[in-house]
Design a protein around this motif. Structure first.
Motif, PDB file in Angstrom:
ATOM      1  N   ASP A   1      59.326  22.674  60.672  1.00 58.36           N
ATOM      2  CA  ASP A   1      58.338  22.263  61.280  1.00 58.36           C
ATOM      3  C   ASP A   1      58.880  23.020  63.283  1.00 58.36           C
ATOM      4  N   LEU A   2      59.993  22.788  63.580  1.00 58.03           N
ATOM      5  CA  LEU A   2      59.872  23.178  64.716  1.00 58.03           C
ATOM      6  C   LEU A   2      59.518  24.456  64.639  1.00 58.03           C
ATOM      7  N   GLY A   3      59.065  25.333  63.740  1.00 60.32           N
ATOM      8  CA  GLY A   3      59.014  26.829  63.752  1.00 60.32           C
ATOM      9  C   GLY A   3      57.500  26.147  64.675  1.00 60.32           C
ATOM     10  N   GLU A   4      56.530  25.651  63.839  1.00 60.94           N
ATOM     11  CA  GLU A   4      55.208  24.961  64.282  1.00 60.94           C
ATOM     12  C   GLU A   4      55.422  23.933  65.310  1.00 60.94           C
ATOM     13  N   ALA A   5      56.210  23.714  66.022  1.00 60.67           N
ATOM     14  CA  ALA A   5      56.512  22.644  67.307  1.00 60.67           C
ATOM     15  C   ALA A   5      56.697  24.248  68.789  1.00 60.67           C
ATOM     16  N   ASP A   6      56.904  25.531  67.844  1.00 62.76           N
ATOM     17  CA  ASP A   6      57.514  26.609  69.147  1.00 62.76           C
ATOM     18  C   ASP A   6      58.744  25.843  69.699  1.00 62.76           C
ATOM     19  N   ALA A   7      59.827  25.251  68.460  1.00 59.54           N
ATOM     20  CA  ALA A   7      61.097  25.264  69.354  1.00 59.54           C
ATOM     21  C   ALA A   7      62.161  25.306  68.386  1.00 59.54           C
ATOM     22  N   ALA A   8      62.010  26.327  68.033  1.00 59.86           N
ATOM     23  CA  ALA A   8      63.605  26.874  66.493  1.00 59.86           C
ATOM     24  C   ALA A   8      63.921  28.423  67.249  1.00 59.86           C
ATOM     25  N   HIS A   9      63.018  28.871  68.395  1.00 57.39           N
ATOM     26  CA  HIS A   9      63.960  30.267  69.191  1.00 57.39           C
ATOM     27  C   HIS A   9      65.792  29.902  69.412  1.00 57.39           C
ATOM     28  N   SER A  10      65.891  28.612  69.510  1.00 60.21           N
ATOM     29  CA  SER A  10      67.444  28.284  70.061  1.00 60.21           C
ATOM     30  C   SER A  10      68.049  26.738  69.153  1.00 60.21           C
ATOM     31  N   VAL A  11      68.777  26.801  68.939  1.00 63.72           N
ATOM     32  CA  VAL A  11      69.580  25.724  67.295  1.00 63.72           C
ATOM     33  C   VAL A  11      70.542  25.870  67.997  1.00 63.72           C
ATOM     34  N   PHE A  12      71.723  24.555  67.611  1.00 62.63           N
ATOM     35  CA  PHE A  12      72.744  24.339  67.653  1.00 62.63           C
ATOM     36  C   PHE A  12      73.228  23.950  66.841  1.00 62.63           C
ATOM     37  N   VAL A  13      74.083  24.002  66.025  1.00 63.50           N
ATOM     38  CA  VAL A  13      74.701  23.737  64.574  1.00 63.50           C
ATOM     39  C   VAL A  13      75.794  23.350  65.081  1.00 63.50           C
ATOM     40  N   ILE A  14      75.733  22.627  64.432  1.00 65.29           N
ATOM     41  CA  ILE A  14      77.808  21.526  64.175  1.00 65.29           C
ATOM     42  C   ILE A  14      78.046  20.969  62.876  1.00 65.29           C
ATOM     43  N   ALA A  15      79.062  20.721  62.428  1.00 67.90           N
ATOM     44  CA  ALA A  15      79.696  19.722  61.385  1.00 67.90           C
ATOM     45  C   ALA A  15      78.928  18.652  61.256  1.00 67.90           C
ATOM     46  N   GLY A  16      78.753  17.393  61.970  1.00 67.61           N
ATOM     47  CA  GLY A  16      78.749  16.235  62.431  1.00 67.61           C
ATOM     48  C   GLY A  16      79.112  15.095  61.828  1.00 67.61           C
ATOM     49  N   ASP A  17      79.096  13.948  61.914  1.00 67.21           N
ATOM     50  CA  ASP A  17      80.245  13.097  61.769  1.00 67.21           C
ATOM     51  C   ASP A  17      80.739  12.392  60.544  1.00 67.21           C
ATOM     52  N   PRO A  18      79.669  12.835  59.730  1.00 67.61           N
ATOM     53  CA  PRO A  18      80.112  11.967  58.324  1.00 67.61           C
ATOM     54  C   PRO A  18      81.287  12.950  58.155  1.00 67.61           C
ATOM     55  N   PRO A  19      82.044  11.755  57.601  1.00 65.90           N
ATOM     56  CA  PRO A  19      83.920  11.854  56.428  1.00 65.90           C
ATOM     57  C   PRO A  19      82.648  12.973  55.638  1.00 65.90           C
ATOM     58  N   ALA A  20      82.127  12.800  54.899  1.00 71.93           N
ATOM     59  CA  ALA A  20      81.594  13.637  53.459  1.00 71.93           C
ATOM     60  C   ALA A  20      80.363  13.901  53.345  1.00 71.93           C
ATOM     61  N   PRO A  21      79.579  15.245  53.710  1.00 67.69           N
ATOM     62  CA  PRO A  21      78.567  15.655  53.121  1.00 67.69           C
ATOM     63  C   PRO A  21      77.408  15.041  52.470  1.00 67.69           C
TER      64      PRO A  21
END
Length: 289
Positions: free
Chosen positions: A92-112
């Motif tokens: 979906d990001l690619g279709e919106a021309d918005a996938a070139h740069s991303v930021f990856v984090i673990a995130g807040d939930p204690p369990a995935p």
């Protein structure tokens, strides 16, 4: 911290050049309202929060692109339910021309919620290259993390950088926001000592209500109330005003050494007030150019 005052070679205008901003998936209108005060091409990070859906995240990233900015959508590993969801989001990001740069984090939930326990697990999927991702930002924690040891944080940082290097994907670090310039500069110096010369964006709270700053600092385990008072110079008994990034950034420029700290930029956490932050940067650049 190493005494680098005599080596400081960084002005506020240089530090603010190519700054980035963070917005939530629900702030399309606020971003549009502030657009006239934000330079074209500015990197705009779009959060991946539990109270947002894919449509809002992608919509805000697409809006940033239409406004002439560089969208940097977040991927919060522990909030991703499945590989299919990750693929669909990237598509979906690619279709919106918005996938070139991303930021990856673990995130807040204690369990995935799904198969990804941390940012490295997402990076190691190898999905980025096939979805047009050209650069990946990862997180840094100069003041540590309330539930992760310093040793594990360093190991995780190195593992993510090495994985992205093997995939041939350029990377940068964006730090959690801080109120302690000395700790930030010491942490950056350690990154460089470990052999990593990638760009680092220093997380900075934009001008925001003091009450909001204190709440977010507490949430992320950053700086005691006493530390906030020391750095921002206000009384916690009078939480009616605002606190700006002036003093913190002045301390960064004063303690900076090009040889020790390398390529530094600023990333603003706007806390819901994009326009106030954008205007502050605009005014600061006008004064310090």
């Amino acid at each position: 911290m190493t005494d680098t005052h005599s080596e400081a070679q960084l002005t506020l205008a240089e530090l603010l050049k190519d700054f980035s901003l963070e917005v939530t998936g629900k702030e399309q209108e606020k971003l549009a309202d502030a657009a006239d005060h934000i330079p074209q091409g500015t990197r705009v990070n779009v959060t991946y929060l539990g109270n947002e859906d894919r449509a809002s995240r992608v919509g805000t990233a697409a809006s940033a692109r239409r406004l002439g900015f560089t969208p940097v959508p977040h991927i919060s590993a522990r909030l991703v339910d499945s590989e299919t969801e990750l693929r669909d989001f990237l598509s979906d990001l690619g279709e919106a021309d918005a996938a070139h740069s991303v930021f990856v984090i673990a995130g807040d939930p204690p369990a995935p919620h799904g198969p990804y326990s941390d940012a490295l697990a997402v990076i190691d999927t190898g999905l980025f290259a096939g979805h047009g991702v050209e650069d990946v930002s990862i997180s840094g924690y100069p003041e540590g993390h309330p539930s992760i040891s310093a040793a594990k944080l360093w190991d995780a940082l190195e593992d993510k950088i090495r994985s992205l290097e093997r995939q041939g994907i350029p990377t940068s670090i964006t730090t959690q926001f801080s109120f302690d310039a000395d700790r930030v500069l010491d942490w950056i110096a350690e990154v460089r000592r470990r052999g990593f010369d990638l760009p680092i964006r220093i997380g900075v709270p934009g001008p925001a209500g003091v009450r909001r700053l204190v709440r977010f600092a507490s949430r992320f385990g950053i700086a005691s109330s006493a530390g906030i008072v020391k750095k921002y110079g206000f009384s916690l008994t009078n939480l009616l005003g605002t606190a700006g990034p002036d003093r913190f950034l002045a301390d960064i420029t004063e303690g900076y050494s090009r040889e020790v700290h390398g390529d530094l930029r600023v990333h603003f956490y706007t806390f819901g007030d994009i326009e106030a932050t954008s205007r502050w940067v605009e005014e600061s650049l006008a004064v310090h150019r």
